[in-house]
Design a protein around this motif. Sequence first.
Motif, short mmCIF file in Angstrom:
data_model
loop_
_atom_site.label_atom_id
_atom_site.label_comp_id
_atom_site.label_asym_id
_atom_site.label_seq_id
_atom_site.Cartn_x
_atom_site.Cartn_y
_atom_site.Cartn_z
N VAL A 1 63.35 21.77 40.93
CA VAL A 1 64.47 21.22 40.16
C VAL A 1 64.76 19.79 40.64
CG1 VAL A 1 66.91 21.49 39.58
CG2 VAL A 1 65.45 23.50 39.74
N TRP A 2 64.60 19.58 41.92
CA TRP A 2 64.84 18.25 42.51
C TRP A 2 63.96 17.19 41.86
CZ3 TRP A 2 62.08 15.59 46.85
CH2 TRP A 2 62.86 14.60 47.47
N THR A 3 62.82 17.58 41.32
CA THR A 3 61.91 16.61 40.71
C THR A 3 62.14 16.49 39.20
OG1 THR A 3 60.20 18.24 40.32
CG2 THR A 3 60.12 17.12 42.42
N PHE A 4 63.39 16.56 38.78
CA PHE A 4 63.68 16.50 37.34
C PHE A 4 63.52 15.09 36.76
CE2 PHE A 4 67.73 15.34 39.22
CZ PHE A 4 68.14 14.32 38.40
N GLY A 5 63.29 14.10 37.62
CA GLY A 5 63.29 12.71 37.16
C GLY A 5 62.25 12.39 36.10
N ALA A 6 61.05 12.95 36.24
CA ALA A 6 60.00 12.60 35.28
C ALA A 6 60.37 13.07 33.86
CB ALA A 6 58.66 13.18 35.72
N PRO A 7 60.74 14.34 33.65
CA PRO A 7 61.17 14.70 32.30
C PRO A 7 62.42 13.94 31.86
CG PRO A 7 61.38 16.59 33.80
CD PRO A 7 60.61 15.54 34.52
N MET A 8 63.27 13.57 32.81
CA MET A 8 64.47 12.80 32.43
C MET A 8 64.08 11.46 31.81
SD MET A 8 67.39 11.09 34.82
CE MET A 8 66.30 9.71 35.14
N VAL A 9 63.10 10.80 32.41
CA VAL A 9 62.68 9.50 31.87
C VAL A 9 62.12 9.69 30.45
CG1 VAL A 9 61.05 7.61 32.16
CG2 VAL A 9 62.30 8.48 34.12
N ILE A 10 61.42 10.79 30.24
CA ILE A 10 60.88 11.04 28.89
C ILE A 10 62.02 11.31 27.91
CG2 ILE A 10 59.33 12.49 27.55
CD1 ILE A 10 57.89 13.09 30.24
N PHE A 11 63.01 12.08 28.36
CA PHE A 11 64.17 12.32 27.49
C PHE A 11 64.87 11.00 27.15
CE2 PHE A 11 64.58 16.89 29.06
CZ PHE A 11 64.17 17.41 27.85
N LEU A 12 65.01 10.15 28.15
CA LEU A 12 65.68 8.87 27.91
C LEU A 12 64.94 8.06 26.84
CD1 LEU A 12 66.78 7.54 31.40
CD2 LEU A 12 68.21 7.78 29.38
N ALA A 13 63.61 8.05 26.94
CA ALA A 13 62.83 7.32 25.94
C ALA A 13 63.05 7.93 24.57
CB ALA A 13 61.35 7.35 26.32
N GLY A 14 63.15 9.26 24.52
CA GLY A 14 63.37 9.93 23.24
C GLY A 14 64.75 9.65 22.68
N LEU A 15 65.74 9.69 23.53
CA LEU A 15 67.12 9.46 23.07
C LEU A 15 67.26 8.06 22.48
CD1 LEU A 15 69.18 11.04 26.00
CD2 LEU A 15 69.11 11.81 23.62
N ARG A 16 66.52 7.13 23.07
CA ARG A 16 66.64 5.76 22.61
C ARG A 16 66.13 5.60 21.18
NH1 ARG A 16 65.45 1.55 27.16
NH2 ARG A 16 67.16 2.71 28.05
N GLN A 17 65.28 6.54 20.75
CA GLN A 17 64.71 6.42 19.40
C GLN A 17 65.62 6.99 18.32
OE1 GLN A 17 60.86 8.12 19.54
NE2 GLN A 17 60.01 6.42 20.69
N ILE A 18 66.69 7.66 18.75
CA ILE A 18 67.60 8.20 17.75
C ILE A 18 68.49 7.06 17.27
CG2 ILE A 18 69.44 9.85 17.31
CD1 ILE A 18 68.28 11.60 19.51
N PRO A 19 68.45 6.74 15.97
CA PRO A 19 69.20 5.58 15.49
C PRO A 19 70.70 5.76 15.71
CG PRO A 19 67.70 6.42 13.81
CD PRO A 19 67.72 7.41 14.91
N ALA A 20 71.35 4.72 16.23
CA ALA A 20 72.78 4.80 16.52
C ALA A 20 73.58 5.09 15.26
CB ALA A 20 73.25 3.50 17.17
N MET A 21 73.02 4.71 14.12
CA MET A 21 73.80 4.85 12.88
C MET A 21 74.04 6.32 12.54
SD MET A 21 71.14 3.78 9.95
CE MET A 21 69.99 4.95 9.30
#
Lengths: 298, 323
Positions: B193-213
């Motif tokens: 669980v401590w190594t959650f950072g790698a999937p977190m970075v992928i989630f962040l990249a995905g979240l950024r693609q959701i249009p703010a509108m």
Amino acid sequence: MVTKTSAPAAANASRSKSDKTRAERVRRLVTHVGLIAFGLVMLYPLLWMLSSSFKPTEEIFRDPSLLPGANFMPGNYTEGWTALQHPFHHYMLNSAVVVAGSIIGNLVGCSMAAYAFARLEFRGKKLFFAIMMMTIMLPIHVVIVPQYILFANIGWINTFLPLIVPKLLATDGFFIFLMVQFIRGLPKDLDEAARIDGCGHVRIFLRIILPLSAPALATTSIFTFIWTWNDFFSQLIFLTDPNMYTVPVALRTFVDSSSQTSWGPLFAMSVVALGPVFGFFLAGQRYLVKGIATTGIK
Amino acid sequence: MSALLQRRKPAAPDTASAAPSAAAPDRGRAPNRKRRETLAAYGFLAPWFVGLAFITIGPMAASLYFSFTDYSLIGDPRWVGLENYERMLTDERLHNSLQVTFTYVFVSVPLQLGMALALAMVLDRGVRGLPIYRSVYYLPSLLGGSVAIAILWRQIFGADGLINQVLGFFGIQGEGWVSHPDYALGTLIVLNVWTFGAPMVIFLAGLRQIPAMYYEAASVDGAGPARRFLMITVPLLTPIIFFNLVLQMINAFQTFTQAFIVSGGTGGPTDSTLFYTLYLYQRGFGAFDMGYASAMAWLLLMIIGGFTAVNFLASKYWVFYGD
């Protein structure tokens, strides 16, 4: 602090006045405090290991704080360095050879395969690409026994060849995939122009695609470095002669041979083992984050 | 997996469209150029073909053959038919190792991904200093698989380790976590669980693609944060959740180093951290029971392949690919 945290809100055009309300500022402050506290908890074990590596062993088992002990002990490092059959730099050098060979192997083997998959049309492309993608998911355990037998038969056990040659043969499909993705994103006009000027595929690959792929090659190098440096399973299996031990395998014998009293030196050498990874992490963060964001493997 | 990438680069030609265009007539002097291109492609792929044959497919086939033999590296493999597989049916240590591995996968992967998504959600809201937080949380992912961290874990969760020292402040007398059969596996789950950072970075990249509108429109329509999360974020993020799930499960099934170091190679106490791969290693490279180890390897391949296939099949029902 409070006014400072609201500063970026001004830059954020989409959210305007509402950000400046008190509630919003408090919320941001709470978020930061929470994130920092959580980050400290995450990093605490690492920081504690670093600080403990300078403490006498009894204190490691008594003192949970990060403060340097009353008696600062760089001696753990000198003691740990010479605790095994060879001085520790011997193992680091072995690791460095394996890592360097792996990086070169991956850069050469994977970029060649990636160029074919990304830019050339040929019979069976779809099938081969699918096979390549499947090899990414293949557990190494399925092939390790026959690989061991194969390498034992050609006398490669206790050499670095079983760790390096497969990389040169582009068996790390992940990096092919990473480079294919990158090359597909490059404009095709350049290759077309070069082709009209009479360049063959080899020259297009060497003169155009490779230089433009520098970021993908950097990502590949950094990941290969970290994964190979940390890799334990295959090094444990292929290297059984203490003379050939790499850092992870040497550390393992250190744990097995150490009693309760030598945790100080053991921690010191663990810190040494993590050092290069940490260095590469600092130097290559940009590529790492981009690399996992586009392909998604840690 | 490719869905994620196609979303990023919709204009890039993918392999699906490549095959038909290869068959289609080329401009003018087609046949010659095409043949040259094919030759060039096979040239560029030559190392990969050799690797595929000798490092991947050949050994896979050999491993399948060895799984029907009794082979100890000395002498020749002796054909025993299904004996290894029959032995697996009654091998209690094997059953135990499966249970340990499944527990680990099904507990640690959801926790790890949940943590990754939660942190990604917090960081996505325009937090200042995002790159610093991202790096701090990501660092353990890079180090987590190493021997050095496993050594650290062994100390932290030991009888006089860091955790118990901290608990001691509160007057709590802790167990020797790594040496207690009920808790040893838990310490390795915490490590994953401590190594959650790698999937977190992928989630962040995905979240950024959701249009703010989308969010703005939903807010105008009166949707609160919970509704926006459930009705916008989750559906649009399902391809990435799926992607992370598949990868982290495949990784978790192959966990070896941490269990090996923390238990000193035994899988103890009382086999409570005897991961499947660790048992495979013991059979193959401890007892040199190569036939049995090969059979185990094939079972592992079936298990991982099976779960990945189930993941892909089930994804039809919950993964939303939009457009």
